[in-house]
Design a protein around this motif. Structure first.
Motif, PDB file in Angstrom:
ATOM      1  N   PHE A 147     -30.740  -2.600   4.981  1.00  0.00           N
ATOM      2  CA  PHE A 147     -32.348  -1.696   3.906  1.00  0.00           C
ATOM      3  C   PHE A 147     -31.589  -1.586   2.750  1.00  0.00           C
ATOM      4  CE2 PHE A 147     -34.402   2.479   4.143  1.00  0.00           C
ATOM      5  CZ  PHE A 147     -35.987   1.645   3.315  1.00  0.00           C
ATOM      6  N   LEU A 148     -31.559  -2.636   1.785  1.00  0.00           N
ATOM      7  CA  LEU A 148     -31.016  -2.885   0.013  1.00  0.00           C
ATOM      8  C   LEU A 148     -31.920  -2.087  -1.000  1.00  0.00           C
ATOM      9  CD1 LEU A 148     -29.301  -6.259   0.279  1.00  0.00           C
ATOM     10  CD2 LEU A 148     -28.592  -4.167   1.442  1.00  0.00           C
ATOM     11  N   GLY A 149     -30.120  -1.511  -2.427  1.00  0.00           N
ATOM     12  CA  GLY A 149     -31.675  -1.656  -3.236  1.00  0.00           C
ATOM     13  C   GLY A 149     -31.756  -0.501  -3.426  1.00  0.00           C
ATOM     14  N   SER A 150     -30.774   0.893  -2.536  1.00  0.00           N
ATOM     15  CA  SER A 150     -31.530   2.206  -2.553  1.00  0.00           C
ATOM     16  C   SER A 150     -33.386   1.943  -2.288  1.00  0.00           C
ATOM     17  CB  SER A 150     -30.758   3.070  -3.545  1.00  0.00           C
ATOM     18  OG  SER A 150     -30.400   4.139  -3.488  1.00  0.00           O
ATOM     19  N   THR A 151     -33.518   1.677  -1.231  1.00  0.00           N
ATOM     20  CA  THR A 151     -35.611   1.906  -1.171  1.00  0.00           C
ATOM     21  C   THR A 151     -35.382   2.729  -0.102  1.00  0.00           C
ATOM     22  OG1 THR A 151     -35.353  -0.416  -1.732  1.00  0.00           O
ATOM     23  CG2 THR A 151     -37.214   0.843  -0.612  1.00  0.00           C
ATOM     24  N   ILE A 152     -34.265   3.330   0.784  1.00  0.00           N
ATOM     25  CA  ILE A 152     -34.067   4.374   0.872  1.00  0.00           C
ATOM     26  C   ILE A 152     -34.321   5.786  -0.215  1.00  0.00           C
ATOM     27  CG2 ILE A 152     -31.698   5.089   0.765  1.00  0.00           C
ATOM     28  CD1 ILE A 152     -33.592   6.361   3.711  1.00  0.00           C
TER      29      ILE A 152
ATOM     30  N   ILE B 244     -45.054  -5.666   1.803  1.00  0.00           N
ATOM     31  CA  ILE B 244     -46.181  -5.136   2.234  1.00  0.00           C
ATOM     32  C   ILE B 244     -46.224  -6.021   0.749  1.00  0.00           C
ATOM     33  CG2 ILE B 244     -46.653  -3.031   2.754  1.00  0.00           C
ATOM     34  CD1 ILE B 244     -46.235  -2.186   0.153  1.00  0.00           C
ATOM     35  N   SER B 245     -45.285  -6.851  -0.014  1.00  0.00           N
ATOM     36  CA  SER B 245     -46.118  -7.553  -1.003  1.00  0.00           C
ATOM     37  C   SER B 245     -46.040  -8.590  -0.869  1.00  0.00           C
ATOM     38  CB  SER B 245     -44.759  -7.633  -2.355  1.00  0.00           C
ATOM     39  OG  SER B 245     -45.202  -7.931  -3.706  1.00  0.00           O
ATOM     40  N   ARG B 246     -46.665  -9.206  -0.765  1.00  0.00           N
ATOM     41  CA  ARG B 246     -47.235 -11.240  -0.567  1.00  0.00           C
ATOM     42  C   ARG B 246     -46.665 -11.845  -2.095  1.00  0.00           C
ATOM     43  NH1 ARG B 246     -52.523 -13.242   0.977  1.00  0.00           N
ATOM     44  NH2 ARG B 246     -52.610 -11.276   2.248  1.00  0.00           N
ATOM     45  N   THR B 247     -46.304 -11.402  -2.758  1.00  0.00           N
ATOM     46  CA  THR B 247     -45.718 -11.863  -4.132  1.00  0.00           C
ATOM     47  C   THR B 247     -44.484 -11.918  -3.680  1.00  0.00           C
ATOM     48  OG1 THR B 247     -47.450 -11.222  -5.386  1.00  0.00           O
ATOM     49  CG2 THR B 247     -45.193 -12.046  -6.716  1.00  0.00           C
ATOM     50  N   ALA B 248     -43.482 -11.033  -3.555  1.00  0.00           N
ATOM     51  CA  ALA B 248     -42.651 -10.501  -3.522  1.00  0.00           C
ATOM     52  C   ALA B 248     -41.799 -11.949  -2.444  1.00  0.00           C
ATOM     53  CB  ALA B 248     -41.932  -9.077  -2.653  1.00  0.00           C
ATOM     54  N   LEU B 249     -42.700 -11.673  -1.247  1.00  0.00           N
ATOM     55  CA  LEU B 249     -42.737 -12.475   0.138  1.00  0.00           C
ATOM     56  C   LEU B 249     -42.226 -14.070  -0.343  1.00  0.00           C
ATOM     57  CD1 LEU B 249     -41.844 -11.839   3.523  1.00  0.00           C
ATOM     58  CD2 LEU B 249     -44.398 -11.670   3.225  1.00  0.00           C
TER      59      LEU B 249
ATOM     60  N   LYS C  61     -32.834 -11.983  -3.549  1.00  0.00           N
ATOM     61  CA  LYS C  61     -31.823 -13.232  -4.399  1.00  0.00           C
ATOM     62  C   LYS C  61     -30.285 -12.494  -3.558  1.00  0.00           C
ATOM     63  CE  LYS C  61     -31.071 -13.653  -8.905  1.00  0.00           C
ATOM     64  NZ  LYS C  61     -30.474 -13.013  -9.514  1.00  0.00           N
ATOM     65  N   LYS C  62     -30.558 -11.471  -3.837  1.00  0.00           N
ATOM     66  CA  LYS C  62     -28.750 -10.588  -3.342  1.00  0.00           C
ATOM     67  C   LYS C  62     -28.525 -10.801  -2.060  1.00  0.00           C
ATOM     68  CE  LYS C  62     -30.593  -6.487  -4.186  1.00  0.00           C
ATOM     69  NZ  LYS C  62     -30.732  -5.297  -4.146  1.00  0.00           N
ATOM     70  N   THR C  63     -29.676 -10.680  -1.208  1.00  0.00           N
ATOM     71  CA  THR C  63     -29.507 -11.215   0.084  1.00  0.00           C
ATOM     72  C   THR C  63     -28.509 -12.860   0.472  1.00  0.00           C
ATOM     73  OG1 THR C  63     -31.323  -9.871   0.654  1.00  0.00           O
ATOM     74  CG2 THR C  63     -30.526 -11.125   2.678  1.00  0.00           C
TER      75      THR C  63
ATOM     76  N   LEU D 229     -35.875  -5.215   5.631  1.00  0.00           N
ATOM     77  CA  LEU D 229     -37.132  -4.415   5.390  1.00  0.00           C
ATOM     78  C   LEU D 229     -37.318  -3.971   3.406  1.00  0.00           C
ATOM     79  CD1 LEU D 229     -35.672  -0.877   7.657  1.00  0.00           C
ATOM     80  CD2 LEU D 229     -37.323  -2.363   7.634  1.00  0.00           C
ATOM     81  N   GLY D 230     -38.236  -4.374   3.200  1.00  0.00           N
ATOM     82  CA  GLY D 230     -38.421  -4.355   1.690  1.00  0.00           C
ATOM     83  C   GLY D 230     -37.350  -5.894   0.910  1.00  0.00           C
ATOM     84  N   SER D 231     -37.520  -6.855   1.348  1.00  0.00           N
ATOM     85  CA  SER D 231     -37.200  -7.617   0.926  1.00  0.00           C
ATOM     86  C   SER D 231     -37.089  -7.723  -1.307  1.00  0.00           C
ATOM     87  CB  SER D 231     -36.865  -8.972   1.486  1.00  0.00           C
ATOM     88  OG  SER D 231     -38.283  -9.422   1.399  1.00  0.00           O
TER      89      SER D 231
HETATM   90  C1  LIG Z   1     -37.442  -0.808  -4.675  1.00  0.00           C
HETATM   91  S1  LIG Z   1     -37.395  -2.518  -4.339  1.00  0.00           S
HETATM   92  C2  LIG Z   1     -36.105  -3.054  -3.032  1.00  0.00           C
HETATM   93  C3  LIG Z   1     -36.103  -4.971  -3.375  1.00  0.00           C
HETATM   94  C4  LIG Z   1     -35.599  -4.985  -2.549  1.00  0.00           C
HETATM   95  N1  LIG Z   1     -34.602  -4.855  -1.623  1.00  0.00           N
HETATM   96  C5  LIG Z   1     -33.722  -4.973  -4.021  1.00  0.00           C
HETATM   97  O1  LIG Z   1     -32.703  -4.647  -3.245  1.00  0.00           O
HETATM   98  O2  LIG Z   1     -34.396  -5.445  -4.943  1.00  0.00           O
HETATM   99  C6  LIG Z   1     -38.525  -1.987  -2.807  1.00  0.00           C
HETATM  100  C7  LIG Z   1     -39.506  -2.899  -1.961  1.00  0.00           C
HETATM  101  O3  LIG Z   1     -39.799  -2.707  -1.206  1.00  0.00           O
HETATM  102  C8  LIG Z   1     -41.450  -3.121  -0.804  1.00  0.00           C
HETATM  103  N2  LIG Z   1     -41.987  -1.865  -0.128  1.00  0.00           N
HETATM  104  C9  LIG Z   1     -42.049  -0.663  -0.640  1.00  0.00           C
HETATM  105  N3  LIG Z   1     -42.703   0.100   0.295  1.00  0.00           N
HETATM  106  C10 LIG Z   1     -43.126  -0.606   1.710  1.00  0.00           C
HETATM  107  C11 LIG Z   1     -43.537  -0.476   2.971  1.00  0.00           C
HETATM  108  N4  LIG Z   1     -44.047   0.558   3.259  1.00  0.00           N
HETATM  109  N5  LIG Z   1     -43.467  -1.799   4.159  1.00  0.00           N
HETATM  110  C12 LIG Z   1     -42.667  -2.805   3.535  1.00  0.00           C
HETATM  111  N6  LIG Z   1     -42.257  -3.199   2.523  1.00  0.00           N
HETATM  112  C13 LIG Z   1     -42.166  -1.998   1.125  1.00  0.00           C
HETATM  113  C14 LIG Z   1     -41.665  -3.077  -1.860  1.00  0.00           C
HETATM  114  O4  LIG Z   1     -43.151  -4.394  -2.259  1.00  0.00           O
HETATM  115  C15 LIG Z   1     -40.633  -4.349  -3.362  1.00  0.00           C
HETATM  116  O5  LIG Z   1     -40.449  -5.235  -3.128  1.00  0.00           O
END
Ligand SMILES: C[S@@+](CC[C@H](N)C(=O)[O-])C[C@H]1O[C@@H](n2cnc3c(N)ncnc32)[C@H](O)[C@@H]1O
Length: 323
Positions: A160-165, A112-117, A90-92, A84-86
């Motif tokens: 679900f890495l990077g503390s995106t939660i 959601i980011s085409r660039t990141a994907l 790099k870390k994966t 989720l939100g890769s």
């Molecule tokens: C904080 S970054 C973390 C990226 C990576 N996982 C890391 O740990 O470095 C959050 C990533 O989630 C993606 N993102 C944010 N909201 C999203 C959503 N609702 N659905 C899918 N991707 C999302 C962003 O584009 C971004 O690349």
């Protein structure tokens, strides 16, 4: 190796305009953090992740590098990986390499980011025995599609890495994980990265670095609204701000108006007044205690099988299993 990206087909711009309109007409003006990640934002985030002040990504990567084989040893034999939100993924690499050593592995980054994907597919495409299928989707929409491709007897590992939660309000984070759980089957896994509480000055610096990269990342949101929705934000009349919210235990990023001003956003049919000092709240990053993760997991229908902690930059990697 198969590389195929499923792009979004809905009218993204209409949704963007509706969300901006909704956010800027609230009493505390806000913009959803997911819009920080356009092409410029995704590239700036990559720079943030190597800044000396921002230890989070390095801590996450240290844990994944050090414990990848330990993590993989706890997984069932047949497993596909969704992330989720890769970001760039790099870390994966450490998890995927470890899995690919024992079996051919399907990896589904959801972004959601085409660039990141695109960066992710380039970053990980060289791993032997991997098949990458990227989904340019919101988290849950993407996960539903991944689950629909599941083969008989195959388990899923969701990353679900990077503390995106931490970008979710605490209660919303639990609701989100419950939604993730609903898509999974018992015995599937979730590897959850959470940034742990640390001294406030250290946290403030991490979100307001000396070079101003995080400021640019945040301010780019106004640039994006100008560029995509025809708004007339004058960037020099706003500034980046990071503050700690003691009650929420989160770092908040805001954009502060440094004068009284009016902004129009034609694509939203909106004129917005700003008082001097008024802010737009753009992102929260909640911080956790390591034991809190067990409670969150349980409330969402998972149990914690193992947890690894980085002590250099307190950060937890927790392996949760769906009940
Ligand atoms: C904080 S970054 C973390 C990226 C990576 N996982 C890391 O740990 O470095 C959050 C990533 O989630 C993606 N993102 C944010 N909201 C999203 C959503 N609702 N659905 C899918 N991707 C999302 C962003 O584009 C971004 O690349």
């Amino acid at each position: 190796m198969l590389m195929l990206t499923h792009a979004v087909t809905t009218d993204v711009n209409l949704e963007f305009a509706a969300d901006i309109r909704e956010g800027l007409t609230k009493e505390q003006k806000e913009l959803p953090s997911k819009y920080l990640y356009d092409e410029v934002g995704s590239r700036l985030f990559e720079v943030i992740s190597v800044l000396p002040e921002y230890g989070l990504t390095r801590a996450d990567e240290r844990l994944l590098h050090r414990y990848a084989s330990d993590i993989v040893a706890r997984l069932p034999r047949r497993v596909a990986v969704a992330e989720l939100g890769s970001g760039t993924g790099k870390k994966t690499r450490w998890i995927l390499q470890s899995l690919c050593r024992r079996q051919k592995t399907s990896y589904y980054p959801i972004e959601i980011s085409r660039t990141a994907l695109a960066m992710c597919e380039r970053e990980l495409g060289d791993i032997d025995a991997i098949s990458i299928v990227g989904f340019e989707r919101e988290y849950l929409d993407g996960l539903l599609e991944v689950a629909a491709r599941r083969q008989r007897g195959q388990h899923l590992l969701v990353l679900f890495l990077g503390s995106t939660i931490g970008n979710f309000e605490r209660a919303a984070g639990v609701r989100f994980l419950r939604e993730v759980r609903r898509i999974l089957q018992p015995g599937d896994f979730l590897l959850l990265g959470t940034d742990l509480e640390k001294p406030i000055p250290q946290l403030i610096k991490a979100y307001d670095d000396a070079l101003g990269v995080t400021a640019a990342f945040n301010m780019n949101l106004l640039h994006r609204v100008n560029h995509e929705l025809g708004a007339n934000f004058v960037l020099e009349q706003f500034e980046h701000m990071a503050k700690y919210n003691q009650q929420a235990r989160s770092i908040e990023m805001h954009i502060r108006s440094n004068r009284k001003q009016t902004v129009t956003i034609p694509e939203c049919g909106l004129t917005v007044q700003f008082a001097e000092g008024e802010t737009i709240w753009t992102e929260s990053s909640h911080k956790y205690s390591s034991t809190e993760v067990f409670q969150i997991a349980e409330a969402a229908g998972f149990s914690c099988r193992a947890q690894w902690i980085d002590h250099e930059w307190p950060f937890a990697e927790s392996l949760l299993v769906a009940q």
